[in-house]
Design a protein around this motif. Structure first.
Motif, short mmCIF file in Angstrom:
data_model
loop_
_atom_site.label_atom_id
_atom_site.label_comp_id
_atom_site.label_asym_id
_atom_site.label_seq_id
_atom_site.Cartn_x
_atom_site.Cartn_y
_atom_site.Cartn_z
N ALA A 1 22.10 35.00 32.62
CA ALA A 1 23.37 34.45 33.01
C ALA A 1 23.50 33.43 34.18
O ALA A 1 24.38 32.30 33.94
CB ALA A 1 24.07 35.76 33.50
N LEU A 2 22.73 34.10 35.17
CA LEU A 2 22.71 32.90 36.14
C LEU A 2 22.13 31.60 35.65
O LEU A 2 23.00 30.28 36.05
CB LEU A 2 21.73 33.33 37.31
CG LEU A 2 21.52 32.15 38.49
CD1 LEU A 2 22.91 32.38 39.30
CD2 LEU A 2 20.24 32.73 39.20
N THR B 1 23.79 33.31 22.59
CA THR B 1 25.07 33.30 22.82
C THR B 1 25.86 33.78 24.03
O THR B 1 26.67 33.00 24.38
CB THR B 1 25.82 34.09 21.60
OG1 THR B 1 25.07 33.84 20.37
CG2 THR B 1 27.20 34.32 21.46
N PRO B 2 25.29 34.65 24.64
CA PRO B 2 25.90 34.91 26.17
C PRO B 2 25.86 33.77 26.81
O PRO B 2 26.66 33.25 27.86
CB PRO B 2 25.23 36.16 26.53
CG PRO B 2 24.90 36.88 25.27
CD PRO B 2 24.65 35.96 24.36
N ALA B 3 24.39 33.24 26.92
CA ALA B 3 24.30 32.05 27.53
C ALA B 3 25.44 30.85 27.56
O ALA B 3 25.62 30.24 28.41
CB ALA B 3 22.81 31.49 27.45
N VAL C 1 32.38 28.97 29.87
CA VAL C 1 33.41 29.10 30.78
C VAL C 1 33.15 28.49 32.15
O VAL C 1 34.14 27.77 32.41
CB VAL C 1 33.32 31.07 31.04
CG1 VAL C 1 34.01 31.04 32.32
CG2 VAL C 1 33.32 31.48 29.83
N TYR C 2 32.22 28.26 32.44
CA TYR C 2 31.79 27.31 33.58
C TYR C 2 32.61 25.89 33.43
O TYR C 2 33.20 25.33 34.24
CB TYR C 2 30.29 27.22 34.09
CG TYR C 2 30.21 26.35 35.26
CD1 TYR C 2 30.37 26.62 36.60
CD2 TYR C 2 30.01 24.88 34.93
CE1 TYR C 2 30.19 25.99 37.72
CE2 TYR C 2 29.69 24.22 36.24
CZ TYR C 2 29.83 24.31 37.33
OH TYR C 2 29.71 23.50 38.30
N ILE C 3 32.09 25.30 32.38
CA ILE C 3 32.41 23.99 32.11
C ILE C 3 33.88 23.93 31.91
O ILE C 3 34.73 22.80 32.26
CB ILE C 3 31.75 23.43 30.83
CG1 ILE C 3 29.99 23.26 31.24
CG2 ILE C 3 32.40 22.04 30.20
CD1 ILE C 3 29.89 22.35 32.05
N GLY D 1 31.76 32.28 35.34
CA GLY D 1 30.98 32.30 33.84
C GLY D 1 29.80 33.14 34.20
O GLY D 1 29.51 33.61 33.10
N LEU D 2 29.16 33.19 35.18
CA LEU D 2 27.92 34.45 35.27
C LEU D 2 28.57 35.73 34.63
O LEU D 2 27.59 36.47 34.09
CB LEU D 2 27.58 34.16 36.66
CG LEU D 2 26.30 34.88 37.15
CD1 LEU D 2 25.85 34.33 38.56
CD2 LEU D 2 26.22 36.34 37.09
N PHE D 3 29.68 36.06 35.08
CA PHE D 3 30.11 37.63 34.73
C PHE D 3 30.11 37.59 33.38
O PHE D 3 30.08 38.53 32.64
CB PHE D 3 31.10 37.89 35.67
CG PHE D 3 30.62 38.47 36.94
CD1 PHE D 3 30.03 39.82 36.90
CD2 PHE D 3 30.86 37.97 38.27
CE1 PHE D 3 29.57 40.46 38.21
CE2 PHE D 3 30.20 38.44 39.52
CZ PHE D 3 29.59 39.67 39.32
N CYS D 4 30.83 36.58 32.89
CA CYS D 4 31.40 36.57 31.59
C CYS D 4 30.00 36.70 30.71
O CYS D 4 29.84 37.36 29.64
CB CYS D 4 32.03 35.38 31.02
SG CYS D 4 33.80 35.23 31.48
N ALA D 5 29.04 35.74 30.97
CA ALA D 5 27.59 35.90 30.31
C ALA D 5 27.06 37.06 30.43
O ALA D 5 26.35 37.96 29.40
CB ALA D 5 26.95 34.63 30.82
N LEU D 6 26.88 37.55 31.82
CA LEU D 6 26.31 38.86 31.77
C LEU D 6 27.06 39.87 30.96
O LEU D 6 26.34 40.94 30.51
CB LEU D 6 26.41 39.33 33.34
CG LEU D 6 25.59 40.35 34.06
CD1 LEU D 6 24.16 40.57 33.47
CD2 LEU D 6 25.95 40.71 35.42
#
Lengths: 208, 208, 208
Positions: free
Chosen positions: A101-102, A154-156, A162-164, A179-184
């Motif tokens: 995620a990070l 896909t999570p990445a 989300v970030y962009i 973005g990080l929490f969505c991916a995680l």
């Protein structure tokens, strides 16, 4: 990038390095081979990203902290793998999700700062997060994680997107953390619920 | 580069992407994996070329049209592969030959414009035309096309060589079109007639 | 770099190219494939090094002598492998040791001149010396030399470390020759005495 992210990135690198060291050990490599695979896995994704962006010499040429972390992980895993790993390894899976995620968010952010198109920036996030593992698997002769059943890339992609897509006015911290929490969240759900994407049915051409 | 070549390059990228998507589907990847392999195959050769030449950030960072083409091909192939591919696949082989011939000439031309030695420029043409496929095969765990029986790299080398050896005074268009047709012609003949180069006989050393 | 090193580097490139050509022949490639593998093996390590350092266009773009050497080796090995190789191959192993030692020192020296940290410079030496062989093995579908039982990467690390740790006041020649002989000596001993590093014992996690 603030202090918090620096430490988080170091942890992400360490987690990826541990995953590389474990695979290399299982394959029967000696300590130098284990360190090599750990370093490639830990810094591989960011290195490919920086080469494509033209940000060379790559960062670890002059600031080898990431490399030192990887080698330290390789030595520790080699020394303690009997004691450390004779138990359930779920924590490694979860830590890997955090690293994924990070790096997805950091990769997208770096590409954006280089003027990348939004589509490319999202892909750069996914690349930063997954190429270390792909190189690890190819060098070790494993099926690359691309073949994994559960959602991994896909999570990445979601984290980078989300970030962009969040407006720049929100500032780096809010965009990055969201973005990080969505991916995680998506990756952890995928692990728990064994989520996968549809696999297109393949019908071999007649002349094959 | 004129308009015609722009469109032809887009078609070449699409053809390579389709070949990548088909292999990924056969290997049982999900739609993200299929898109990933399609993109790597479609832009891989040009990306390696540009990294070696130092032309970074690579083009698709800011102009992601090629990447978008690859993803679109992956989605279309995944959706329609049953209907599309339940028939003879010769057209794909011929389209691949066209992509090979084009990228060989474009790669040689780009290297020449960077001041490359004639020998290197010819090799850059062959690299641009074949590295996408080589990366595709390695990531998917296939025997790389280097092992192919029929001439594959050789037509690319010939196309690049014709372009480089024709006098510059002829202008880009004439040199490029001549090189392209030579490469295409040789590749199509090789497919038809199953041409191959001599395979040197290998005799194992005594101490093996 | 003085004249002597130039010639020695040409010999090192040739030896690596021969090792690549031999593997490609054994795998049943045609002459173009053999030349391709020979070139990748001969210049691969230095090319990866230069890309990471940002020294692009890479050297052989404008000065293709190294590539020409590799192709010449591929042609010669293909033509004469029956006569040449129907005997003990120890000389190739020893020549490879010489190439390994040289490229380890040259890689470390080049990274140092780019302002690399000492740790990174030593790793760059080992990378320059071994990546050509690693790429060769991956493309040919072999187990990479990383899995080798006898010390291979370690002598390269030692050679680079000796070069880097000797005071700069000694001058390039003395540092380089000392590092080179240390690496060569260690590698030759490892071949003779079948030295290997400890292999950490791996105990599979319970949930595997």
């Amino acid at each position: 990038m603030n202090e918090l992210f620096f430490w988080y990135a170091a942890i992400g690198t360490a987690v990826f390095a541990v995953s590389g060291a474990l695979l290399a050990l299982r394959k029967g490599m000696d300590i130098v081979g284990v360190s090599f695979i750990a370093a490639v896995t830990g810094v591989g994704g960011g290195t490919v990203r920086d080469i494509l962006l033209g940000d060379t010499p790559v960062r670890w040429v002059t600031r080898p902290a990431d490399i030192a972390i990887c080698i330290a992980c390789a030595v520790l895993v080699s020394a303690f793998n009997k004691r450390l790993l004779g138990r359930r390894m779920d924590w490694l899976l979860y830590a890997d999700a955090a690293g994924l995620a990070l790096f997805a968010v950091l990769g997208a952010a770096k590409a954006e700062s280089y003027g990348a198109h939004a589509l490319t920036a999202i892909l750069f996030g996914a690349m930063s997060a997954t190429f270390g593992g792909i190189i690890r698997d190819i060098v070790c002769g494993e099926r690359p994680i691309l073949f994994a059943k559960e959602l991994y890339i896909t999570p990445a992609l979601v984290g980078g997107a989300v970030y962009i897509l969040l407006p720049e006015a929100l500032g780096f911290d809010i965009r990055a953390i969201t973005g990080l929490f969505c991916a995680l969240f998506l990756r952890l759900l995928a692990i728990r619920l064994q989520w996968s994407l549809p696999f297109p049915r393949y019908r071999a051409p007649l002349d094959e």
